[in-house]
Design a protein around this motif. Structure first.
Motif, mmCIF file in Angstrom:
data_model
loop_
_atom_site.group_PDB
_atom_site.id
_atom_site.type_symbol
_atom_site.label_atom_id
_atom_site.label_comp_id
_atom_site.label_asym_id
_atom_site.label_seq_id
_atom_site.Cartn_x
_atom_site.Cartn_y
_atom_site.Cartn_z
ATOM 1 N N GLY A 242 88.457 35.727 -56.109
ATOM 2 C CA GLY A 242 88.379 36.819 -55.013
ATOM 3 C C GLY A 242 87.745 37.966 -55.544
ATOM 4 N N GLY A 243 88.030 39.260 -54.889
ATOM 5 C CA GLY A 243 87.672 40.367 -55.321
ATOM 6 C C GLY A 243 86.558 41.048 -54.360
ATOM 7 N N PRO A 244 86.144 42.079 -54.053
ATOM 8 C CA PRO A 244 85.386 42.682 -53.071
ATOM 9 C C PRO A 244 84.000 42.375 -53.227
ATOM 10 C CG PRO A 244 85.876 44.366 -54.924
ATOM 11 C CD PRO A 244 86.464 43.188 -55.192
ATOM 12 N N ALA A 245 83.409 42.097 -52.202
ATOM 13 C CA ALA A 245 82.068 41.709 -51.924
ATOM 14 C C ALA A 245 81.086 42.815 -52.473
ATOM 15 C CB ALA A 245 81.492 41.232 -50.680
ATOM 16 N N ARG A 246 80.125 42.765 -53.168
ATOM 17 C CA ARG A 246 79.001 43.561 -53.544
ATOM 18 C C ARG A 246 78.136 43.782 -52.448
ATOM 19 N NH1 ARG A 246 77.950 41.501 -59.320
ATOM 20 N NH2 ARG A 246 78.403 39.336 -58.243
ATOM 21 N N PHE B 68 80.996 29.478 -45.036
ATOM 22 C CA PHE B 68 81.797 28.748 -46.047
ATOM 23 C C PHE B 68 81.816 29.467 -47.356
ATOM 24 C CE2 PHE B 68 83.439 25.863 -48.709
ATOM 25 C CZ PHE B 68 84.685 25.036 -48.024
ATOM 26 N N LEU B 69 80.620 29.546 -47.900
ATOM 27 C CA LEU B 69 80.379 30.218 -49.178
ATOM 28 C C LEU B 69 80.849 31.618 -49.169
ATOM 29 C CD1 LEU B 69 76.746 28.771 -50.063
ATOM 30 C CD2 LEU B 69 79.061 27.998 -51.167
ATOM 31 N N SER B 70 80.575 32.561 -48.118
ATOM 32 C CA SER B 70 80.987 33.692 -47.969
ATOM 33 C C SER B 70 82.500 33.760 -48.256
ATOM 34 C CB SER B 70 80.612 34.411 -46.811
ATOM 35 O OG SER B 70 81.028 35.640 -46.688
ATOM 36 N N ALA B 71 83.237 33.104 -47.568
ATOM 37 C CA ALA B 71 84.670 32.939 -47.664
ATOM 38 C C ALA B 71 85.163 32.612 -49.137
ATOM 39 C CB ALA B 71 85.142 32.166 -46.512
ATOM 40 N N THR B 72 84.449 31.715 -49.478
ATOM 41 C CA THR B 72 84.796 31.105 -50.791
ATOM 42 C C THR B 72 84.489 32.156 -51.849
ATOM 43 O OG1 THR B 72 84.012 28.883 -50.550
ATOM 44 C CG2 THR B 72 83.917 29.586 -52.711
ATOM 45 N N LEU B 73 83.478 32.989 -51.834
ATOM 46 C CA LEU B 73 83.264 34.159 -52.661
ATOM 47 C C LEU B 73 84.598 35.152 -52.532
ATOM 48 C CD1 LEU B 73 79.483 34.860 -52.207
ATOM 49 C CD2 LEU B 73 80.654 34.386 -54.287
ATOM 50 N N ARG B 74 84.987 35.294 -51.543
ATOM 51 C CA ARG B 74 85.935 36.207 -51.123
ATOM 52 C C ARG B 74 87.380 35.828 -51.487
ATOM 53 N NH1 ARG B 74 85.819 37.803 -45.111
ATOM 54 N NH2 ARG B 74 87.442 39.138 -45.515
ATOM 55 N N GLY B 75 87.571 34.377 -51.953
ATOM 56 C CA GLY B 75 88.621 33.842 -52.465
ATOM 57 C C GLY B 75 89.541 33.151 -51.298
ATOM 58 N N LEU B 76 89.144 33.075 -50.054
ATOM 59 C CA LEU B 76 89.928 32.899 -48.878
ATOM 60 C C LEU B 76 90.347 31.406 -49.127
ATOM 61 C CD1 LEU B 76 88.121 34.751 -46.062
ATOM 62 C CD2 LEU B 76 89.735 35.576 -47.584
ATOM 63 N N LEU C 240 91.458 27.401 -47.621
ATOM 64 C CA LEU C 240 90.555 26.410 -46.938
ATOM 65 C C LEU C 240 90.375 26.636 -45.628
ATOM 66 C CD1 LEU C 240 88.710 24.242 -48.375
ATOM 67 C CD2 LEU C 240 90.604 22.668 -48.057
ATOM 68 N N LYS C 241 91.310 26.780 -45.115
ATOM 69 C CA LYS C 241 91.241 26.693 -43.529
ATOM 70 C C LYS C 241 90.332 27.950 -43.019
ATOM 71 C CE LYS C 241 94.754 28.687 -40.865
ATOM 72 N NZ LYS C 241 95.927 28.810 -40.078
ATOM 73 N N ALA C 242 90.362 29.053 -43.872
ATOM 74 C CA ALA C 242 89.542 30.214 -43.590
ATOM 75 C C ALA C 242 88.257 30.126 -43.891
ATOM 76 C CB ALA C 242 90.182 31.706 -44.206
ATOM 77 N N ARG C 243 88.075 29.500 -44.986
ATOM 78 C CA ARG C 243 86.635 29.051 -45.281
ATOM 79 C C ARG C 243 85.885 28.127 -44.210
ATOM 80 N NH1 ARG C 243 86.636 27.408 -51.728
ATOM 81 N NH2 ARG C 243 88.513 28.688 -52.558
#
Length: 372
Positions: A8-12, A302-310, A312-315
């Motif tokens: 996770g972590g904030p998106a740049r 899906f990749l955006s949600a993956t980068l955010r560490g969400l 599986l359902k949220a992705r």
């Protein structure tokens, strides 16, 4: 498996074009590198056969650059790596993709080969009425190879996204995809969209090649129709068994949603099931304008949600919402909903999610989303 799901972590902030570093390496570490051919596409001014369409509107098209633009719109630092001609169409592609906030500093310009272009009808790709004519043989992108795109170009990314389209362009392009997906210590997470385009394959090797490439990846996107056409696989379990190496396999079911097989250790640490955990998430109802670009948008969400560490359902839900943004516009690229807007919809309970009805303009912050 090599690599690990990004944490996770904030998106740049989205990347901006800059000066390329050594050997064409993007100047700053991107969240995602998307590698592949982008082309100028000509959209018909009216429905009908290509022979009957009197005029066309110029736009851009390309699975990997579509994903890059979607991720940049979602607030991530993204680079697109490709090769275009030193011509006006190449100028248009690079400037347009850069205008979406994508770093294009590692894009090469070929003085001897043209930028690819294609024409298409507005009919759904899955119907017999759909026509597409490519003028990409011998294009600048087909000259990509391990020599022209060294591994250092992508090595610093958290995710490398590639597709089966690139593998079909030439023997050099296939060698490049194989090189970039080779197991290496510390390689990026490899995201691979099968994206089978039968017209691009010059021989009968597509099933074998695409299965091998998919099994080199960490995350695979594949349509149920592709899996049947390519490998004769009749259902989700057969697909997941065939794609046994990736830690995440996303099987796209069209209006049926998406089913994901998660083999990451954290997903089933307390379950004695080496086949992984599966999750099915259905999409909201959508008033479809055009299906072109929806699969790329789903991958970007899906990749955006993956980068955010969400989770599986949220992705998967973020993938469905990004796809809905593309489905409700005529071109390849839809404007995704703002992050806060999307997060509110993703957080709906199952009943409210099932009642969502999205139409053109739904991504605007002031647009009322219907939940009858």
């Amino acid at each position: 498996m090599n690599g690990h799901p990004p944490g996770g972590g904030p998106a740049r902030p989205a990347g901006v074009p800059g000066t390329a570093g050594p050997a064409g390496v993007p100047p700053s570490r991107p969240d995602v590198v998307c590698l592949g051919e982008s082309m100028v596409t000509f959209l018909p001014s009216r429905p009908g056969r290509l022979a009957d369409v009197p005029s066309f509107t110029r736009a851009i098209g390309g699975a990997e650059s579509n994903v890059a633009c979607g991720l940049a719109a979602a607030g991530h630092r993204v680079a697109w790596v490709g090769r275009v001609g030193r011509d006006g169409f190449g100028d248009h592609l690079v400037e347009t993709i850069a205008g979406h906030g994508v770093d294009v500093s590692a894009v090469a310009r070929d003085p001897h080969r043209p930028t690819g272009v294609y024409f298409r009808t507005d009919a759904d790709r899955a119907t017999d009425a759909h026509e597409v004519v490519y003028y990409r043989a011998g294009s600048a992108a087909s000259a990509m190879s391990p020599t022209t795109v060294p591994y250092a170009t992508v090595a610093g990314a958290r995710i490398l996204h590639v597709t089966g389209i690139t593998a079909a362009l030439s023997a050099d392009c296939l060698a490049l995809v194989r090189d970039l997906t080779e197991p290496r210590p510390g390689r990026p997470l490899i995201s691979f969209d099968v994206n089978h385009r039968p017209a691009l394959w010059r021989d009968s090797t597509a099933p074998e090649v695409l299965l091998d490439l998919a099994n080199r990846a960490d995350l695979v996107f594949v349509g149920a129709d592709e899996a049947r056409r390519l490998w004769g696989l009749p259902g989700a379990r057969a697909v997941f068994d065939a794609l046994h190496r990736p830690r995440l396999v996303v099987l796209k079911l069209g209006k049926g949603g998406a089913e994901v097989c998660d083999r990451s250790p954290e997903a089933y640490a307390d379950i004695e099931d080496a086949d992984g955990v599966t999750h099915l998430e259905r999409p909201p109802r959508v008033d479809v304008v055009s299906t072109i670009g929806a699969g790329d948008a789903f991958a970007a969400g899906f990749l955006s949600a993956t980068l955010r560490g969400l989770d599986l359902k949220a992705r998967v839900r973020h993938g469905h919402l990004a796809a809905a943004a593309a489905l409700t516009v005529p071109g390849d690229l839809g404007t995704p909903p703002g992050r806060a807007h999307a997060d509110r919809l993703v957080a709906l309970d199952a009943d409210a999610w099932g009642r969502l009805h999205l139409g053109p303009g739904w991504t605007a912050a002031d647009q009322e989303v219907r939940t009858p």
